[in-house]
Scaffold this motif. Structure first.
Motif, PDB file in Angstrom:
ATOM      1  N   LEU A 121     -10.000  -4.355  -5.468  1.00  0.00           N
ATOM      2  CA  LEU A 121      -9.213  -5.251  -4.608  1.00  0.00           C
ATOM      3  C   LEU A 121      -9.854  -6.635  -4.570  1.00  0.00           C
ATOM      4  O   LEU A 121      -9.179  -7.649  -4.687  1.00  0.00           O
ATOM      5  CB  LEU A 121      -9.182  -4.705  -3.171  1.00  0.00           C
ATOM      6  N   LYS A 136      -4.101   2.857  -8.821  1.00  0.00           N
ATOM      7  CA  LYS A 136      -5.318   3.335  -8.136  1.00  0.00           C
ATOM      8  C   LYS A 136      -6.281   2.161  -7.943  1.00  0.00           C
ATOM      9  O   LYS A 136      -6.640   1.495  -8.897  1.00  0.00           O
ATOM     10  CB  LYS A 136      -5.979   4.447  -8.956  1.00  0.00           C
ATOM     11  N   SER A 137      -6.666   1.945  -6.704  1.00  0.00           N
ATOM     12  CA  SER A 137      -7.486   0.766  -6.380  1.00  0.00           C
ATOM     13  C   SER A 137      -8.592   1.177  -5.427  1.00  0.00           C
ATOM     14  O   SER A 137      -8.492   2.207  -4.755  1.00  0.00           O
ATOM     15  CB  SER A 137      -6.630  -0.300  -5.687  1.00  0.00           C
ATOM     16  N   ASN A 138      -9.641   0.368  -5.370  1.00  0.00           N
ATOM     17  CA  ASN A 138     -10.691   0.582  -4.379  1.00  0.00           C
ATOM     18  C   ASN A 138     -11.157  -0.798  -3.905  1.00  0.00           C
ATOM     19  O   ASN A 138     -10.649  -1.822  -4.374  1.00  0.00           O
ATOM     20  CB  ASN A 138     -11.845   1.414  -4.949  1.00  0.00           C
ATOM     21  N   VAL A 157      -5.866   1.831   6.215  1.00  0.00           N
ATOM     22  CA  VAL A 157      -5.431   0.970   5.100  1.00  0.00           C
ATOM     23  C   VAL A 157      -5.583  -0.501   5.510  1.00  0.00           C
ATOM     24  O   VAL A 157      -6.131  -1.323   4.770  1.00  0.00           O
ATOM     25  CB  VAL A 157      -3.969   1.290   4.705  1.00  0.00           C
ATOM     26  N   GLU A 189      -2.568   2.119  -4.535  1.00  0.00           N
ATOM     27  CA  GLU A 189      -2.964   3.350  -3.839  1.00  0.00           C
ATOM     28  C   GLU A 189      -4.459   3.255  -3.577  1.00  0.00           C
ATOM     29  O   GLU A 189      -5.206   2.839  -4.463  1.00  0.00           O
ATOM     30  CB  GLU A 189      -2.640   4.561  -4.718  1.00  0.00           C
ATOM     31  N   LEU A 190      -4.882   3.661  -2.379  1.00  0.00           N
ATOM     32  CA  LEU A 190      -6.289   3.467  -2.003  1.00  0.00           C
ATOM     33  C   LEU A 190      -7.080   4.767  -1.897  1.00  0.00           C
ATOM     34  O   LEU A 190      -8.288   4.745  -1.693  1.00  0.00           O
ATOM     35  CB  LEU A 190      -6.372   2.698  -0.681  1.00  0.00           C
ATOM     36  N   ASP A 191      -6.404   5.877  -1.985  1.00  0.00           N
ATOM     37  CA  ASP A 191      -7.100   7.168  -2.013  1.00  0.00           C
ATOM     38  C   ASP A 191      -6.133   8.200  -2.561  1.00  0.00           C
ATOM     39  O   ASP A 191      -4.917   7.980  -2.552  1.00  0.00           O
ATOM     40  CB  ASP A 191      -7.577   7.567  -0.604  1.00  0.00           C
ATOM     41  N   GLU A 231      -9.301  -1.407   5.504  1.00  0.00           N
ATOM     42  CA  GLU A 231      -9.927  -1.505   4.186  1.00  0.00           C
ATOM     43  C   GLU A 231      -9.577  -2.839   3.525  1.00  0.00           C
ATOM     44  O   GLU A 231     -10.434  -3.539   2.991  1.00  0.00           O
ATOM     45  CB  GLU A 231      -9.483  -0.328   3.305  1.00  0.00           C
ATOM     46  N   ILE A 232      -8.305  -3.208   3.619  1.00  0.00           N
ATOM     47  CA  ILE A 232      -7.882  -4.444   2.947  1.00  0.00           C
ATOM     48  C   ILE A 232      -8.436  -5.662   3.674  1.00  0.00           C
ATOM     49  O   ILE A 232      -8.905  -6.614   3.039  1.00  0.00           O
ATOM     50  CB  ILE A 232      -6.351  -4.474   2.815  1.00  0.00           C
ATOM     51  N   ALA A 270       0.872  -1.180   0.000  1.00  0.00           N
ATOM     52  CA  ALA A 270       0.000   0.000   0.000  1.00  0.00           C
ATOM     53  C   ALA A 270       0.900   1.219   0.000  1.00  0.00           C
ATOM     54  O   ALA A 270       1.706   1.400   0.918  1.00  0.00           O
ATOM     55  CB  ALA A 270      -0.886  -0.014   1.243  1.00  0.00           C
TER      56      ALA A 270
END
Ligand SMILES: C[S@@+](CC[C@H](N)C(=O)[O-])C[C@H]1O[C@@H](n2cnc3c(N)ncnc32)[C@H](O)[C@@H]1O
Length: 238
Positions: A168, A162-164, A216, A205-207, A219-220, A156
């Motif tokens: 994921l 760019k991921s969400n 982080v 990257e999550l945001d 979220e994962i 991360a």
């Protein structure tokens, strides 16, 4: 199985170059301890820490506490499908027994971490709940991968792909036996050092903004739990 590694954690005892300073000595004696027996903490030693070259990356045990609290005792952890390691800034690795129940209270957590860093394990005898090993980060990752050639290593990091949550869930392997190894920085500022970036194949990257390490982790963990219907399985197994 999801394996979380808290990377370059800002968790250490007072380093020798600060132990003679008045502010440090005063704080240690208030706790009836020697300076080298107490945890470096920006909230108590901020002024002294300006003398450290990389002081803005160190002395934030709360990042480890909150990250562990967001991972431990979750349904995924109770289901035995989560492992957690802490990679210290000196390169050593702390193995976290997933059954450990950490103190909710910051001061009690600090005491536990001091015992860990001084004795090498907690509790000092018997089956460890937390234990320091001398494996390197690369050795740890190769152990976690085992014989799987499909293991996923995710870092991360700002600037990654760019991921969400949705992407994921699509990225995680459907077979839970394939290890997913996630690295999250557990330091307050700056970038990863040395070869840390290189030991993870996929960077995400999550945001668009910097996130707290524990957000982080959460979220994962929850995306992974959703992918594998962990809660539904726990109800059907009950
Ligand atoms: C608080 S950040 C620390 C470093 C950050 N550059 C800073 O200046 O505060 C802690 C960790 O959370 C993860 N992280 C923070 N923001 C992120 C984001 N937007 N996407 C993915 N990971 C992120 C990274 O692993 C990072 O090392």
């Amino acid at each position: 199985m999801l394996h979380v590694i808290l990377l370059e954690a800002a968790l250490e005892l007072i380093p020798p170059e600060l132990s003679a300073l008045k502010q440090i000595q005063k704080h240690a004696s208030k706790r009836n301890k020697k300076p080298n027996e107490i945890l470096l903490d920006q909230s108590n030693h901020g002024r002294s820490m300006t003398r450290l070259e990389d002081g803005d990356r160190r002395g934030r045990p709360d990042i480890v506490l909150f990250s562990l609290q967001s991972l431990l005792e979750t349904p995924l952890c109770k289901a035995g499908s989560l492992s957690i390691h802490i990679h210290l800034q000196d390169g050593r690795i702390v193995e976290v027994n997933p059954t450990v129940r950490l103190p909710r209270n910051h001061d009690r957590f600090v005491g536990l971490m001091e015992q860990l860093l001084l004795k090498g394990q907690v509790p000092p005898t018997g089956d460890p709940l937390l234990r320091i090993s001398n494996d390197s980060l690369s050795e740890l990752i190769s152990t976690l991968k085992g014989s799987s050639s499909d293991a996923l290593t995710l870092l991360a990091v700002e600037g990654g792909k760019k991921s969400n949550m949705k992407s994921l869930i699509e990225t995680f392997p459907s077979d839970m036996d394939i290890p997913v190894i996630l690295g999250v920085g557990a330091f307050p500022h700056g970038d990863f050092q040395g070869n840390v970036r290189d030991v993870f194949e996929t960077h995400i990257e999550l945001d668009r903004d910097v996130m707290m390490a524990w957000h982080v982790c959460s979220e994962i963990l929850w995306a992974y739990s959703l992918k594998h219907e962990v809660i539904a399985k726990r109800y059907s197994d009950a």
